[in-house]
Design a protein around this motif. Structure first.
Motif, PDB file in Angstrom:
ATOM      1  N   GLU A  31       0.834  -1.203   0.000  1.00 49.20           N
ATOM      2  CA  GLU A  31       0.000   0.000   0.000  1.00 49.20           C
ATOM      3  C   GLU A  31       0.872   1.258   0.000  1.00 49.20           C
ATOM      4  O   GLU A  31       0.593   2.218  -0.712  1.00 49.20           O
ATOM      5  N   ALA A  32       1.945   1.217   0.778  1.00 48.35           N
ATOM      6  CA  ALA A  32       2.866   2.366   0.801  1.00 48.35           C
ATOM      7  C   ALA A  32       3.503   2.560  -0.565  1.00 48.35           C
ATOM      8  O   ALA A  32       3.664   3.698  -1.039  1.00 48.35           O
ATOM      9  N   ASN A  33       3.863   1.457  -1.224  1.00 51.00           N
ATOM     10  CA  ASN A  33       4.454   1.560  -2.561  1.00 51.00           C
ATOM     11  C   ASN A  33       3.469   2.150  -3.554  1.00 51.00           C
ATOM     12  O   ASN A  33       3.842   2.956  -4.407  1.00 51.00           O
ATOM     13  N   GLU A  67       0.974   4.162  -2.819  1.00 47.11           N
ATOM     14  CA  GLU A  67       0.830   5.581  -2.501  1.00 47.11           C
ATOM     15  C   GLU A  67       2.027   6.386  -3.010  1.00 47.11           C
ATOM     16  O   GLU A  67       1.857   7.488  -3.539  1.00 47.11           O
ATOM     17  N   ASP A  68       3.219   5.835  -2.846  1.00 48.29           N
ATOM     18  CA  ASP A  68       4.412   6.525  -3.340  1.00 48.29           C
ATOM     19  C   ASP A  68       4.350   6.686  -4.854  1.00 48.29           C
ATOM     20  O   ASP A  68       4.696   7.743  -5.394  1.00 48.29           O
TER      21      ASP A  68
END
Length: 89
Positions: free
Chosen positions: A30-32, A34-35
């Protein structure tokens, strides 16, 4: 035989504890995402700024061309006036 079974069970539990958790992977993914989305937004914003700058530059160039044309007309008028004065003197 019991020692071997216990040893195998302990090793299996130890290996299982070393495996990454699916929840941790999901958070990382999820962080990837978003990034990547932020990078896309930033790129689009930069493209919009570049397009705006290009439009401003084009307007400046057009304004300069109009000014130059106006100067050429003034110079032509002055040349006609000078030629007239020279012809009468």
């Amino acid at each position: 035989m019991k020692k071997i079974a216990v040893t195998v069970a302990v090793l299996a539990l130890g290996l299982a504890a070393c495996q990454p958790k699916a929840e941790d992977n999901a958070v990382g993914n999820e962080a990837n995402v978003e990034d990547s989305a932020n990078a896309d937004v930033n790129a689009a914003s930069n493209d919009a700024v570049d397009a705006s700058n290009a439009a401003d530059n084009a307007l400046d160039a057009a304004s300069n061309a109009i000014d130059s044309a106006g100067n050429a007309v003034e110079n032509a008028g002055a040349a006609v006036a000078n030629a007239t004065d020279n012809a009468t003197h």
